[in-house]
Enzyme design. Structure first.
Site, short mmCIF file in Angstrom:
data_model
loop_
_atom_site.label_atom_id
_atom_site.label_comp_id
_atom_site.label_asym_id
_atom_site.label_seq_id
_atom_site.Cartn_x
_atom_site.Cartn_y
_atom_site.Cartn_z
N GLU A 12 72.36 57.29 4.81
CA GLU A 12 71.51 58.20 4.21
C GLU A 12 71.22 59.49 4.68
O GLU A 12 70.83 60.57 4.27
CB GLU A 12 70.37 58.11 4.35
CG GLU A 12 70.08 56.50 3.23
CD GLU A 12 68.27 56.04 3.52
OE1 GLU A 12 67.85 55.25 2.42
OE2 GLU A 12 67.42 55.79 4.52
N GLY A 78 64.77 50.73 -4.86
CA GLY A 78 65.15 49.36 -5.78
C GLY A 78 64.29 50.27 -7.32
O GLY A 78 63.60 50.33 -6.93
N MET A 152 62.31 44.71 -1.91
CA MET A 152 62.52 43.98 -3.16
C MET A 152 63.40 43.32 -4.21
O MET A 152 63.60 43.64 -4.71
CB MET A 152 61.30 45.09 -4.05
CG MET A 152 60.43 46.32 -3.44
SD MET A 152 59.07 44.74 -3.43
CE MET A 152 58.02 44.75 -5.01
N MET A 173 60.46 51.87 1.16
CA MET A 173 59.91 51.29 3.11
C MET A 173 59.74 52.30 3.43
O MET A 173 59.29 52.32 4.75
CB MET A 173 60.88 50.80 3.90
CG MET A 173 61.26 49.23 2.71
SD MET A 173 62.29 47.84 3.36
CE MET A 173 61.21 47.74 4.74
N GLU A 174 60.24 53.68 3.04
CA GLU A 174 59.26 54.72 4.02
C GLU A 174 57.96 55.74 3.56
O GLU A 174 57.66 56.72 4.27
CB GLU A 174 60.37 55.22 4.45
CG GLU A 174 61.32 55.04 5.60
CD GLU A 174 62.65 53.48 5.00
OE1 GLU A 174 63.00 52.34 5.40
OE2 GLU A 174 63.12 54.20 3.70
N ASP A 197 69.62 49.44 -6.40
CA ASP A 197 69.47 48.32 -7.09
C ASP A 197 68.06 48.93 -8.43
O ASP A 197 67.47 48.97 -8.13
CB ASP A 197 69.34 46.98 -6.27
CG ASP A 197 67.94 47.64 -5.15
OD1 ASP A 197 66.93 47.45 -5.48
OD2 ASP A 197 67.80 48.28 -3.98
#
EC number: 3.2.2.9
Length: 231
Positions: A12, A78, A152, A173-174, A197
């Site tokens: 990233e 996601g 997920m 997640m962040e 995804d």
């Protein structure tokens, strides 16, 4: 203007790091900070690691040690909205947690006690992100991003999150932790995520396949944002 840019993983941040000039790298508490320039903008690029605690730690250090004028979080997520596909971009207009529950004490689901229910990105940064998305040519949407410490990939949990947050475009997640720390420091922020995804639908296979491509999509938008902000 000094802009802090945060990504969780090497995939990233490496595209942006390669574009930086006059780089100076520092590691603090296993968080990697690279100072330099992208075009006319002074940048501090941060690789924070995965998850809320790592993100909060890095964002706190970034604010305290480097004092950026604004923070951009780039990376992958996601998808939760059927109208979007892998590679599409989500620009945050609101950030919430999907794994916090203090409702028994009268708080909204997702609200950390003592904190606001939702974290609102800076309007100027949102506008710059929208302009960049139009220039880069990727399909993008603006809306809610939700955060939790889980990938997920399990259909039941995905459906629970969709029920709790029907307006959410993606989960990751962040972002919530980054947004919460920026709120505490009163630092303007925005979250930019490209879908790697569709949550719950062969999510791991798609993530493994499209992680790098989607991460680059997000980073390209950030590059154009920097051009816009420096104009």
């Amino acid at each position: 203007m000094k802009i802090g840019i945060i990504g969780a993983m090497e995939e990233e941040v490496n595209f942006l790091r390669d574009k930086m000039e006059n780089r100076v790298a520092t590691t603090i508490a296993n968080c990697e900070f690279t100072e330099g320039q992208i075009g006319a903008v002074q940048v501090v690029l941060t690789r924070c690691g995965i998850g809320k605690v790592n993100a909060a730690l890095a964002t706190t250090l970034l604010n305290d040690r480097f004092q950026p004028d604004a923070i951009i979080n780039t990376g992958v997520a996601g998808g939760l909205n059927a109208s979007m596909a892998v590679g599409d971009l989500v620009i945050s207009t609101e950030v919430r947690y999907h794994d916090v529950d203090a409702t028994v004490f009268g708080y909204e689901y997702g609200q950390v006690p003592g904190m606001v229910p939702a974290y609102l990105p800076d309007a100027t940064l949102i506008a710059a992100a929208k302009t960049a998305a139009q220039k880069v040519g990727f399909h993008s949407e603006e809306g809610l991003i939700v955060t939790g410490d889980s990938f997920m990939g399990e259909e039941t949990r995905v459906n629970e999150v969709k029920t709790l947050f029907p307006a959410a475009y993606c989960a990751e997640m962040e972002a919530g932790a980054i947004a919460q720390v920026c709120h505490q420091f009163q630092t303007p922020f925005v979250i930019i995520r490209a879908l790697s995804d569709v949550a719950g639908q062969d999510a791991k296979m798609s993530y493994d396949t499209f992680l790098e491509k989607s991460a680059v999509n997000s980073a390209k938008q950030v590059m154009l944002m920097l051009d816009h902000l420096s104009a």
